[in-house]
Scaffold this motif. Sequence first.
Motif, PDB file in Angstrom:
ATOM      1  N   TYR A 208      -8.374   2.688  -4.625  1.00 28.49           N
ATOM      2  CA  TYR A 208      -7.316   1.797  -4.163  1.00 28.49           C
ATOM      3  C   TYR A 208      -7.664   1.218  -2.800  1.00 28.49           C
TER       4      TYR A 208
ATOM      5  N   ASP B  50      -1.792  -7.624  -7.865  1.00 30.14           N
ATOM      6  CA  ASP B  50      -0.588  -8.380  -7.483  1.00 30.14           C
ATOM      7  C   ASP B  50      -0.688  -8.828  -6.028  1.00 30.14           C
TER       8      ASP B  50
ATOM      9  N   ALA C  29       0.829  -1.200   0.000  1.00 32.11           N
ATOM     10  CA  ALA C  29       0.000   0.000   0.000  1.00 32.11           C
ATOM     11  C   ALA C  29       0.868   1.258   0.000  1.00 32.11           C
ATOM     12  N   LEU C  30       1.900   1.283   0.853  1.00 32.49           N
ATOM     13  CA  LEU C  30       2.739   2.476   0.938  1.00 32.49           C
ATOM     14  C   LEU C  30       3.411   2.776  -0.395  1.00 32.49           C
ATOM     15  N   ARG C  31       3.728   1.742  -1.141  1.00 32.42           N
ATOM     16  CA  ARG C  31       4.386   1.961  -2.417  1.00 32.42           C
ATOM     17  C   ARG C  31       3.399   1.972  -3.580  1.00 32.42           C
ATOM     18  N   GLY C  32       2.113   1.843  -3.259  1.00 34.28           N
ATOM     19  CA  GLY C  32       1.107   1.922  -4.303  1.00 34.28           C
ATOM     20  C   GLY C  32       1.201   0.795  -5.313  1.00 34.28           C
ATOM     21  N   LEU C  33       1.642  -0.380  -4.868  1.00 32.27           N
ATOM     22  CA  LEU C  33       1.775  -1.503  -5.806  1.00 32.27           C
ATOM     23  C   LEU C  33       0.377  -1.985  -6.191  1.00 32.27           C
ATOM     24  N   PRO C  34       0.247  -2.558  -7.383  1.00 34.83           N
ATOM     25  CA  PRO C  34      -1.086  -2.935  -7.870  1.00 34.83           C
ATOM     26  C   PRO C  34      -1.808  -3.922  -6.945  1.00 34.83           C
TER      27      PRO C  34
END
Lengths: 846, 191, 222
Positions: free
Chosen positions: B123, B89, B81-86
């Motif tokens: 998100y 995934d 979440a902190l890195r906004g990963l999909p």
Amino acid sequence: MFVGRMIQRELRSSWRRLVFFFICIAIGVGAIVTLRSVIHSVRQAFAGEARTLIAADAVISSNREFPAELTTRITARLAEAGAQSTRSVELATMVRGEAAESRTRMVELKAVEDGFPYYGRMTLAGGQPYDFRLLANGGAIVRPELEAQLGLGVGDRIVIGGRSFEIRALLDAEPGRRLGAFSLGPRVFVSMADLEQTTLVSFGSRATHQRLVRVPDAALDALVTALRGDFTDTFARIRSYKAQEDDIGEDFERAENYLSLVGLVIVILGGIGVSSVTRVFVQQKIKAIAVLKCVGARSSQLLAIYLAQVVVLGLLGSLMGVALAWVTVHTVPGLLLRGATPGVTINYGLTPSAVSQGVSIGLAVSLLFAVVPLLDVRHVKPSRLLRDDSVREPRDWWQLAAIAGVAVALVVLTIWQAGSWRIGLVVIVGLLATAGTLHVAGLVMVRAITPLARSRRFAVRHAVLQLARPGSQARIVLLAVGLGSFFIVGVRALQENLLQQFALDVSTEAPDMFLIDVQSDQVDAVRGAIRSVQDAGSPEPRLIPVLRARVTGVEGRELQLERYEDVRERGSLAREYTVTFRPALERNEQVIQGTFWSDAGPADAEVTDVSIEESVALRFGIAPGDLMRFDVLGRPMTARVTSVRRVNWGDSRAGGFMFVFRPGVIDKAPHGAIGFFKGPVDDKARARLQATLVQLAPNVSVIDGREILQAVKGVVGNVTLAVTVVGSLVVMSGLLILIGAVSMTKFRRVYEAAIFKTLGAGRPLMTAVLTVEYGLLGLLAGTIGAGAAVGLTWGISRFALDIPFRALPGLTGGAILATTVLVAVVGVASSWDVLTRKPLGTLRGE
Amino acid sequence: MPADAPGIAMLGDSLTAGLGLDTPDTYPSLIEGRLRAEGIARGVLNAGVSGDTSAGGLRRLPWVMETHPTILLVALGGNDALRGLPVADLRRNLAAIIEGGQQGGALVILAGMEAPPNNGPEYTSAFREVYRDLAREYDVPLIPFLLDGVAGDPALNQVDGIHPNPEGARRVADVVWRALTPHLSRLRSSS
Amino acid sequence: MIALRQVSKVVDSGGHPLTILHPLTLDIAAGRSVSIIGPSGSGKSTLLGLIAGLDAPTTGQIFIDGVDITALSEDALAALRGEKIGFVFQFFHLVPSLTALENIQVPMEIAGRSDAKARAQALLDEVGLHDRGHHYPSQLSGGEQQRVAIARALANDPPLILADEPTGNLDSANGRHILDLLLEVKTRRHVTLVMVTHDPAIAAITDERIVMRDGRSVGEGG
């Protein structure tokens, strides 16, 4: 009246003889003024930019929303101080194109109000001017990377926080953003009002709330202090541009004082030249002085005449130095330093404080170095007009007092220029020690060549006799030239050593893109993706396996740590280490104890091998043969220490690890990788690569270090330039000293040469004598100076800079050879009239 | 099953590793203490790695499963979440972890995470859904939010505003313990 | 004008005392011309230096115009020389960096006279170098240089002129001219002239002669 007129008349004729005096001072002063001015200019530029760096006079920030009562408080304070303010919020969020199938990317969003920025300006692509209206009512300004990653452009719409925005411009640069700050994604600007219509800022949001403040300078400090008081128990902080300025200021002050010290050394070298010239000058003036005394002039009047001349010449020399500095400052930095400091425009120019410092130092050094030889004026006896008695008076108390006074004044000058007692004293002590060493070495070496006086060759015999006879000027020339070559070789050698070090870090092959969190099964694909876009000739990307481990126990001869709790008591030994494994040493490593494996070990070994870094061995007393227990991702693993490595941390190309494991066992543990590589030069290709990597391995973060690296390169370029300029100045000062020292011995030589000639020595023979004499002198001085310089460089590299020492035999040998040739050439050339002059005139005393 | 097999393996990130905390203050250690107090002499394996994402956790799973834990607590996703990963995934990785844990014979408990509101409503809601969907799909016990009652409270967090302080970690242990209590019998029976 | 009372000079020569002038008492009346004659090393230059206050005697007293110059400080001596004594040297000793005119001006400027320039020009005219005032010594012949030196010696109207081999560095014709000039000046200005020479022919034209040998005065020569 008499004194005034005489000064005028004397200057009319003596300036030609003292032009050298003048040059010595001019070069030294020029060096100081240039160095200080350049630093002042850069510093002023950065200080002026301090506001740009935060885009305001002061910034109030908090990682929470400001509570209502605090907002009231702040508003009241700002009104009281007559300040304006504008709000902004920074947060990381997700952005996607409006189409449903669009990719989603994390960006760093910044919401601003009309009024931002107070200082500096937003630069948009294509030179488009920034206007808040671009943001108002659903507008967004985005970095080109986002454009590339989402495949969108100006006019397209993006979704942020559930609201639709139109991309209205592309962003080049913004004020208030720190160079090289770690970034989660490209920048996107929106308006504050639009942000408030989303739910992005609510309980639990990770956002930075800022209030940019513009306030009259007079009220700034009071406002900052008052608000700081209000903020004591809150999460809000306030930072004024002055704090920024102070940080910058400190660094620059250090650099300025260091460089000025080098400048002072140049001036002191010039001072040695001044002293030689003055001594010669007084010797030449002895008869005139005797005559003037004969016709009624008092010693004090004569002293006044010559001191005044020194002051005038010192002043003129200083002004000429200022002129030199002006030319240098207006040509060199403009040509070479451009673009070294991105985002900061530097207006190079002489600064009043640099000029006044330079001129006062020029004057002070002229006086200080001239006064002792000038005091000889007092000893000139008018009776020498009747008899040629050149009996030198022993140094009297006046002269001794003057020498002491000069020494004290020099110490004070050095301390002033160094900006610190400690450094000033170190420099003085160093200078004295060097001079003392050179002096003793000179004596020893002159004695060492004395046996050559029995040579059958006339030239060699007489050259050596000249050097070795009591009262010869050989020692003073050795000292002066030795000191000169010492400084030159020292500065050059340090420069080489330093620049070599820098070159490693910023070579064109140095990696400028970094990857974190590559999973082991992604390594090959990532490597392939990088290779496909890298420019031809770029080195292979490096992906180094990494995993986390903790030390849970040590069974060594010295250290016994049974349980993890025992390890914890050892402080940092208990921290989570990032470790790696590989079959061979890296280029920046060397084994200093034990042996490194050369292959992978057996996969079923109960005890694997580990190599530890030097500092671990030293701090915790762990040695080869000891057993260490690790917790590798929750599982215990035992390893035997088989070697201790020394890592050159300055060379970061291969990374540095405290613990390196032998492959075989540990590589079965899950591990990721970090990567570094040289990215393509083309900006578009870089953006494409980022996009490819994100698609290929979304968990991988790409950090583009090019901006930082370019900034470092700029700095290194400037340092190189500064050191080279300083080095050349030192070379020039050394030459001046040499000429001064040779001219000091000349008058004696003229007389002796005349006698030799009347005794039948021809010009070729006299030239041979002079060549051998000065050549020998140069050889001795060069050897002494270069030897001392090598010692100095070694010391500084080893103890002060902590960089590996390289001997540079080419430089050292070249310096000795150059000194020898130079002294011989200058010696013979400046004695040319001695060789050509008819002896009778000389002997008659014309 | 080896004799020293852990009762619970906790596959997580810095929240599990206890960044900024002394080991006894981390929630896995606190859980171990509570197990002992209950008379269950089973260890807790702290498989938390600071900064690890669901992708990293998936790669570490085999290594953890080799210890044959009775219960596998999966507490990942915060860094995603902190890195906004999909989110897709995250879902894939967590699903694979749950499957792997179950195939290794462990009872999988899924600890939910929340993405911060600044990531945007799309998100955050999609992120939240991942945990609910997976719990339903694989029928695993779900802790709705690992940091329930802790996140966002300055009194319970370190200055970075992300990581719980010792008091916060105790609250996290409470949350985890509540989810564990129904399954303590498993630990007893296999010890 | 000049009175010497038991004046001697002893110097240190390689650790041994060397008497270069044995105790000497003599008087020279105002307006007289006197030559000191003797071979090289006889002490004649030493005697001249002592009279000029350029050197200090080991014993004895020297009076110039009734002032005991052995009791004066360096600076007082310099002032006395500026006011009372004019010098003419064998090697001219003009200040090379000054023009002829300026060389003549210097003693007057030191004495603080305001008419230095005009007077210097007048003196130049007197020694017959009317139009050479702006030349530097190196641009003048030996004889011309010595004329400038004589003009300089006369700058402050001193009652006493001391000359050290004034013709020693000149050819005989030029030497003769200089000698004539000196005697002419002496007569016209009623000054006392003391001149060191080794040439009996030159000595013969002065009123009195002091003959020196091995540091002693051996009486009136002839």
